[in-house]
Design an enzyme around this catalytic site. Structure first.
Site, PDB file in Angstrom:
ATOM      1  N   ARG A 229       8.073   3.797  -4.861  1.00 40.09           N
ATOM      2  CA  ARG A 229       8.177   2.902  -3.698  1.00 40.09           C
ATOM      3  C   ARG A 229       7.164   1.764  -3.798  1.00 40.09           C
ATOM      4  NH1 ARG A 229       7.703   5.654   2.055  1.00 40.09           N
ATOM      5  NH2 ARG A 229       5.513   5.717   1.480  1.00 40.09           N
TER       6      ARG A 229
ATOM      7  N   HIS B  15      -1.101 -21.272   1.089  1.00 44.00           N
ATOM      8  CA  HIS B  15       0.007 -20.323   1.221  1.00 44.00           C
ATOM      9  C   HIS B  15       0.678 -19.986  -0.105  1.00 44.00           C
ATOM     10  CE1 HIS B  15      -0.769 -21.039   5.410  1.00 44.00           C
ATOM     11  NE2 HIS B  15       0.183 -20.204   5.780  1.00 44.00           N
TER      12      HIS B  15
ATOM     13  N   ARG C 251      -7.843 -20.492  -0.271  1.00 42.35           N
ATOM     14  CA  ARG C 251      -6.771 -20.271   0.700  1.00 42.35           C
ATOM     15  C   ARG C 251      -5.704 -21.365   0.644  1.00 42.35           C
ATOM     16  NH1 ARG C 251      -4.745 -21.108   5.593  1.00 42.35           N
ATOM     17  NH2 ARG C 251      -3.958 -19.293   6.714  1.00 42.35           N
TER      18      ARG C 251
ATOM     19  N   TYR D 258       0.826  -1.209   0.000  1.00 39.98           N
ATOM     20  CA  TYR D 258       0.000   0.000   0.000  1.00 39.98           C
ATOM     21  C   TYR D 258       0.853   1.249   0.000  1.00 39.98           C
ATOM     22  CZ  TYR D 258       0.996   1.028   4.916  1.00 39.98           C
ATOM     23  OH  TYR D 258       1.616   1.349   6.083  1.00 39.98           O
TER      24      TYR D 258
ATOM     25  N   LYS E  85       6.518  -1.831   1.936  1.00 38.37           N
ATOM     26  CA  LYS E  85       5.324  -1.239   2.571  1.00 38.37           C
ATOM     27  C   LYS E  85       4.173  -2.224   2.420  1.00 38.37           C
ATOM     28  CE  LYS E  85       3.294   3.348   3.176  1.00 38.37           C
ATOM     29  NZ  LYS E  85       3.412   3.388   4.621  1.00 38.37           N
TER      30      LYS E  85
END
Ligand code: PMP
Length: 279
Positions: A52, A102, A100, A33, A147
Site C-alpha cells: 500500500r 508548489h 518552498r 505513511y 495514505k
C-alpha cells in the site's frame, strides 16, 4: 526502553530526531505513511502495508527509495533497538527538502522516518462493552485511497469525536458512510456484512481485507457496497476495523443504540477469529 526513531539512515532516540523546516512534508504535507504493529513482538502484515505504501507513493510520483526487503530489515532493526513488549511502528516518507514552491523538483532525495513506540492495547473492558461514534460530514479530498500525511479532515473529525466523548467519527459523504477517521466501518444488515467498496473514497484497510476474508471463510455473506447513514443507524451490528482498533464493536451512533446495545454475534465471531489469527 526508549522510543526509537530512524531518520534518513540513522537510528537514535526519538526525542533527538529532527527534520529540516524546508522539508515538503512540513510545508505541504507532501508525503505518505503507514502504521504497523507487532503481535508477540513480530511485525504484522508488513507485506500488505508496504504494498500500500508503494501504491500511495506512486500516486504522488514519489519514490520510496527502498525495496520492501530494505524496509523490512529497517523495521526489524528498530524493533531490536526498542524492545517493547508490543510496538507501534510508524513509517513516513516525504518528498524531501527544497525551497518552498508548489511544484516539486523531480530528483529530490525523500526524507525517510520510522518511529518505534510502545503499543498500549485498548482495554479489554472497552472492547467488551463496545464504543460509541458520531457521524460527521466527510470533507476530505478525492483520493482517500492514498495514505497521505495530509490528515487535517481526519484530525478535525477525531477531535470532534473526542469532544463529544466518543471513540470514533464516522464520515458521511452524500448521505453514505465512507469510513471512520482512523478506521474502516463495517455493518451487519439482514445477516449480510456490508462495507464501502475500495476506490477513491476510502483507504483500503489491511485489517478490512483480512476481516472480510475471515468472514467469507465462515460462509458469511459479504457485500462491498455503500451503506447510507440511515442504514448504519438501523443496522443490527456496526464495527470498526484497523491496525490499532482490530475488530471493535460500535454500540451507539449519534446517541442511537445499535442492535441491542452490546457487541453482536457477528462482531464477536470475527473478533474471535481475528484473535486466533494473530495469537
Ligand atoms: N481508514 C483510515 C482513514 C485510517 O486512517 C485507517 C488506519 N490506518 C484505516 C482506514 C484502517 O486501515 P488499516 O486496517 O490498514 O490500519
Amino acid at each position: 526502553m526508549p522510543d526509537i526513531a530512524y531518520v534518513n539512515g540513522r537510528f537514535g532516540p526519538l526525542a533527538d530526531a529532527v527534520v529540516n523546516i524546508e522539508d515538503r512534508g512540513f510545508q505541504f504535507g507532501d508525503g505518505v505513511y503507514e502504521v504497523m504493529r507487532t503481535y508477540r513482538g513480530q511485525p504484522f502484515s508488513v507485506e500488505a502495508h508496504l504494498t500500500r505504501l508503494e501504491r500511495s507513493a506512486q500516486a504522488l510520483q514519489l519514490s520510496t527509495g527502498h525495496t520492501a526487503a530494505q524496509w523490512t530489515s529497517l523495521i526489524h532493526e528498530g524493533l531490536r533497538l526498542s524492545r517493547f513488549p508490543e510496538t507501534k511502528i510508524y513509517l513516513q516518507i516525504t518528498r524531501g527538502r527544497a525551497p518552498r514552491d508548489h511544484p516539486f523538483p523531480i530528483d529530490l532525495a525523500p526524507t525517510t522516518v520510522l518511529t518505534f513506540r510502545e503499543l498500549h492495547p485498548l482495554e479489554a473492558s472497552v472492547r467488551n462493552a463496545g464504543v460509541q461514534a458520531i457521524t460527521i460530514d466527510d470533507i476530505r479530498w478525492g483520493r482517500c485511497d492514498i495514505k497521505s500525511v495530509n490528515l487535517l479532515a481526519n484530525v478535525l473529525a477525531r477531535q470532534r469525536a473526542k469532544e463529544a466523548g466518543v471513540f470514533e467519527a464516522i464520515l458521511i459523504r452524500e448521505g453514505m458512510v465512507t469510513e471512520g477517521s482512523v478506521s474502516n466501518v463495517v455493518v451487519v444488515r439482514n445477516g449480510v456484512i456490508q462495507t464501502a467498496p475500495e476506490g477513491h473514497r476510502i483507504l483500503s484497510g489491511v485489517t478490512r481485507a483480512i476481516v472480510l476474508e475471515l468472514a467469507r471463510k465462515e460462509g458469511l455473506p459479504v457485500s462491498e457496497a455503500f451503506v447510507s447513514r440511515e442504514e448504519l443507524l438501523a443496522a443490527s451490528e456496526v464495527f470498526l476495523t484497523g491496525t490499532t482498533v482490530e475488530v471493535l464493536s460500535v454500540v451507539r451512533v449519534d446517541g442511537q443504540v445499535i442492535g441491542d446495545g452490546a457487541p453482536g454475534a457477528v462482531s464477536r465471531l470475527l473478533s474471535a477469529r481475528w484473535n486466533a489469527l494473530i495469537g
